[in-house]
Motif scaffolding. Structure first.
Motif, mmCIF file in Angstrom:
data_model
loop_
_atom_site.group_PDB
_atom_site.id
_atom_site.type_symbol
_atom_site.label_atom_id
_atom_site.label_comp_id
_atom_site.label_asym_id
_atom_site.label_seq_id
_atom_site.Cartn_x
_atom_site.Cartn_y
_atom_site.Cartn_z
ATOM 1 N N ARG A 145 4.316 -1.498 -6.068
ATOM 2 C CA ARG A 145 3.561 -2.712 -5.371
ATOM 3 C C ARG A 145 3.219 -2.095 -3.791
ATOM 4 O O ARG A 145 4.031 -1.443 -3.221
ATOM 5 N N CYS A 146 2.090 -2.466 -3.393
ATOM 6 C CA CYS A 146 1.929 -2.178 -2.114
ATOM 7 C C CYS A 146 2.111 -3.274 -1.192
ATOM 8 O O CYS A 146 1.572 -4.277 -1.144
ATOM 9 N N PRO A 147 2.987 -3.104 -0.191
ATOM 10 C CA PRO A 147 3.403 -4.232 0.489
ATOM 11 C C PRO A 147 2.270 -4.428 1.443
ATOM 12 O O PRO A 147 2.205 -5.707 2.114
ATOM 13 N N ASN A 148 1.370 -3.751 1.799
ATOM 14 C CA ASN A 148 0.307 -3.925 2.880
ATOM 15 C C ASN A 148 -0.822 -4.932 2.202
ATOM 16 O O ASN A 148 -1.032 -5.869 2.888
ATOM 17 N N CYS A 149 -1.263 -4.526 1.013
ATOM 18 C CA CYS A 149 -2.410 -5.267 0.392
ATOM 19 C C CYS A 149 -2.004 -6.261 -0.606
ATOM 20 O O CYS A 149 -2.698 -6.799 -1.490
ATOM 21 N N GLY A 150 -0.783 -5.702 -1.267
ATOM 22 C CA GLY A 150 -0.604 -6.586 -2.363
ATOM 23 C C GLY A 150 -0.710 -6.241 -3.694
ATOM 24 O O GLY A 150 -0.450 -6.836 -4.791
ATOM 25 N N PRO A 203 -0.059 6.880 -2.667
ATOM 26 C CA PRO A 203 -0.504 6.320 -1.643
ATOM 27 C C PRO A 203 -1.670 5.194 -2.199
ATOM 28 O O PRO A 203 -2.106 5.331 -3.529
ATOM 29 N N CYS A 204 -2.078 4.032 -1.668
ATOM 30 C CA CYS A 204 -2.875 2.991 -2.168
ATOM 31 C C CYS A 204 -4.001 3.045 -1.447
ATOM 32 O O CYS A 204 -4.286 3.656 -0.343
ATOM 33 N N PRO A 205 -5.055 2.725 -2.103
ATOM 34 C CA PRO A 205 -6.569 3.095 -1.470
ATOM 35 C C PRO A 205 -6.854 2.157 -0.232
ATOM 36 O O PRO A 205 -7.550 2.663 0.478
ATOM 37 N N CYS A 206 -5.866 1.364 0.062
ATOM 38 C CA CYS A 206 -6.179 0.559 1.391
ATOM 39 C C CYS A 206 -5.398 1.158 2.441
ATOM 40 O O CYS A 206 -5.443 0.813 3.686
ATOM 41 N N GLY A 207 -4.874 2.422 2.343
ATOM 42 C CA GLY A 207 -4.148 3.254 3.396
ATOM 43 C C GLY A 207 -2.496 3.042 3.275
ATOM 44 O O GLY A 207 -1.890 3.665 4.275
HETATM 45 ZN ZN LIG Z 1 -2.507 -1.115 -0.694
#
Ligand SMILES: [Zn+2]
Length: 180
Positions: free
Chosen positions: A47-52, A12-16
């Motif tokens: 890599r998080c596709p949401n926030c990069g 999980p990324c901190p951005c959700g």
């Molecule tokens: Zn993220």
């Protein structure tokens, strides 16, 4: 199957969002190492596709840290304060107080040089000398990751112990570019 493989290593990324496995061509390890270091190559990471946001696999960071130690020990100019702090932690694994006592100095002296733009010549020489001695000692231990660097350490030691660095560190230090 593809989904299962992903969920096994995704985080999980901190951005959700979700960090998914990827290969990174470049990774800025500066925030993790405390000195400017760019890793280049084909690095396993997420890599998080949401926030990069990107993170790199732990093994690559350890290699980068070792490589950065060797590059810094061999720099033709004096160390910057941030580089001295990095060497203290990554090569010597000592606190400021322990390093001070090994060098017969006070802790505030070590703290002061670690925030300086450039070390003085005698400080630079003392720190490099201590670090190279410690790494050569570790390179003789069977289970040390420094063992495979023994030959390189010896050749760096020759330069380190022969020549004091006359050139100060510049105001702004350039990132070390390390092939991973
Ligand atoms: Zn993220």
């Amino acid at each position: 199957m593809r989904f299962a493989a992903r969920t096994a290593t995704s985080l999980p990324c901190p951005c959700g969002g979700i960090l998914v496995p990827t290969t990174l061509r470049e990774f800025d390890a500066s925030p993790l190492l405390g000195i400017p270091v760019l890793l280049k190559g084909h690095l396993p990471g997420l890599r998080c596709p949401n926030c990069g946001s990107v993170i790199v696999a732990g093994g690559a960071l350890e290699l980068a840290s070792h490589e950065a130690v060797l590059v810094l020990l061999n720099l033709p100019r004096r160390l910057a304060g941030s580089e001295a702090r990095f060497l203290r932690k990554a090569a010597l694994e000592l606190g400021q107080k322990q390093l001070a006592s090994r060098l017969g100095l006070s802790r505030p002296t070590v703290a002061r040089w670690e925030t300086a733009t450039s070390l003085a010549a005698d400080q630079d020489f003392a720190l490099r000398g201590l670090a190279i001695g410690e790494l050569l000692r570790r390179a003789r231990l069977d289970d040390s990751p420094w063992r495979r660097e023994h030959a390189r350490l010896l050749s760096i030691a020759e330069t380190v112990l022969r020549e004091a660095r006359n050139t100060k560190a510049p105001q702004r230090i350039r990132p070390l570019r390390i092939a991973a």
